[in-house]
Design an enzyme around this catalytic site. Sequence first.
Site, mmCIF file in Angstrom:
data_model
loop_
_atom_site.group_PDB
_atom_site.id
_atom_site.type_symbol
_atom_site.label_atom_id
_atom_site.label_comp_id
_atom_site.label_asym_id
_atom_site.label_seq_id
_atom_site.Cartn_x
_atom_site.Cartn_y
_atom_site.Cartn_z
ATOM 1 N N GLY A 123 0.747 -1.403 -0.030
ATOM 2 C CA GLY A 123 -0.176 0.128 0.152
ATOM 3 C C GLY A 123 0.704 1.225 0.028
ATOM 4 N N VAL B 108 1.046 3.648 2.006
ATOM 5 C CA VAL B 108 2.027 3.879 3.502
ATOM 6 C C VAL B 108 2.918 2.805 3.627
ATOM 7 C CG1 VAL B 108 1.727 3.922 6.028
ATOM 8 C CG2 VAL B 108 0.032 4.912 4.753
ATOM 9 N N ARG C 246 -7.437 3.191 18.208
ATOM 10 C CA ARG C 246 -7.018 4.258 18.689
ATOM 11 C C ARG C 246 -7.543 4.910 20.121
ATOM 12 N NH1 ARG C 246 -7.208 7.180 12.725
ATOM 13 N NH2 ARG C 246 -5.172 6.297 11.965
ATOM 14 N N CYS D 23 -4.106 11.100 10.439
ATOM 15 C CA CYS D 23 -3.052 11.847 9.857
ATOM 16 C C CYS D 23 -3.315 13.267 10.207
ATOM 17 C CB CYS D 23 -2.801 11.822 8.386
ATOM 18 S SG CYS D 23 -4.632 11.876 7.666
ATOM 19 N N LYS E 284 -12.915 11.767 15.067
ATOM 20 C CA LYS E 284 -11.425 11.459 15.438
ATOM 21 C C LYS E 284 -10.714 12.546 16.056
ATOM 22 C CE LYS E 284 -11.136 7.886 11.625
ATOM 23 N NZ LYS E 284 -10.592 7.437 10.494
ATOM 24 N N HIS F 258 -1.687 17.291 3.609
ATOM 25 C CA HIS F 258 -2.850 18.087 3.932
ATOM 26 C C HIS F 258 -2.459 19.061 4.615
ATOM 27 C CE1 HIS F 258 -4.581 14.070 3.471
ATOM 28 N NE2 HIS F 258 -4.633 13.582 4.564
#
Length: 336
Positions: free
Chosen positions: A10, A12, A98, A128, A212, A240
């Site tokens: 992937g 990441v 998380r 992120c 989140k 971002h």
Amino acid sequence: MRVAIVGASGAVGQEFLRVLEQRNFPLDELVLFGSSRSAGTFYTFGGKQLQVKLLQHNDDFKDIDIAFVSAGGGTSQEYAETITKHGCIMIDNSSAFRMDPQVPLVVPEVNPEDALVRPKGIIANPNCSTIMMIVALKALNDISPVKKVQVSTYQAASGAGAAAMAELYEQYRQVLAGEPVKVEKFAHQLAFNLIPHIDVFKESGYTKEEEKMFYETRKMFHNDIECSATCVRVPALRCHSEAIWAETEQPVSVEDFRRAVENGEDLVLMDNPDNKEYPMPLFLSGTDPVYVGRIRKDIANPNVMVFWVVGDQIRKGAALNAVQIAEYLIAQKVVG
């Protein structure tokens, strides 16, 4: 030191390979794992060809010290026990753990010591957008505690993975060629558009991505800081961006905050509007720091600092943060 990457094929996973090599991470052996689609694929690391092994419920992780896992929340939940049962530390990039009270959520510049207590053998990498925001907020919070945050994010296609980045390229081509635009990875066409919708909508009217940022920020700051977010997908490939309004207990001067950013860990001040210098995603892809600019006092509230941040979602927002957690564990002699 034996290290594994789960989800090696992937976006990441590929960044993990680059980050580990670029930082000369002290490993003796790297083992790659993937799904049936990617098993058998070869990738180059350290001048050697490594073949991706099929991820299975067996004892493949028995002698692995650290596993970087970025294969989606479902895979993380399914294989967590398999990965950790022999003592391997799982650093998970998904949202699966998380908010689990027994799993530390860690950004090394903010709360590294939380990584030392991990009852389940798992450390979670934050979202992120939360990572980028909280690294910048730490510099402000050290001057005066931050009470409230309002943030608007401008999230690149990279946040949805390699296939999403490819889809954005293809959509631009389709638009310019006058062809029908194919939409698979996003709710709508992203090329030449903005989509105020990332992840699923909740009963609150916020998306899961926005929630989140609220809950993760509280968990890492260990307080009741209030964070309200609006998350927008934008037609950029990587990096971002975020517009942040942060209210502190006491007024903080622009000069003090600028100095804090200049001296902050993994922060870069890029704030010279007179010369049109401010962080922009196009020019910062592939870099490690969080860049801060457009610093100014809120025109309506003297206790609010307004600023703009940009960071590479695949590096600091994902792979790099996880590798920094592992480096902290090594420095603390937890592993290695």
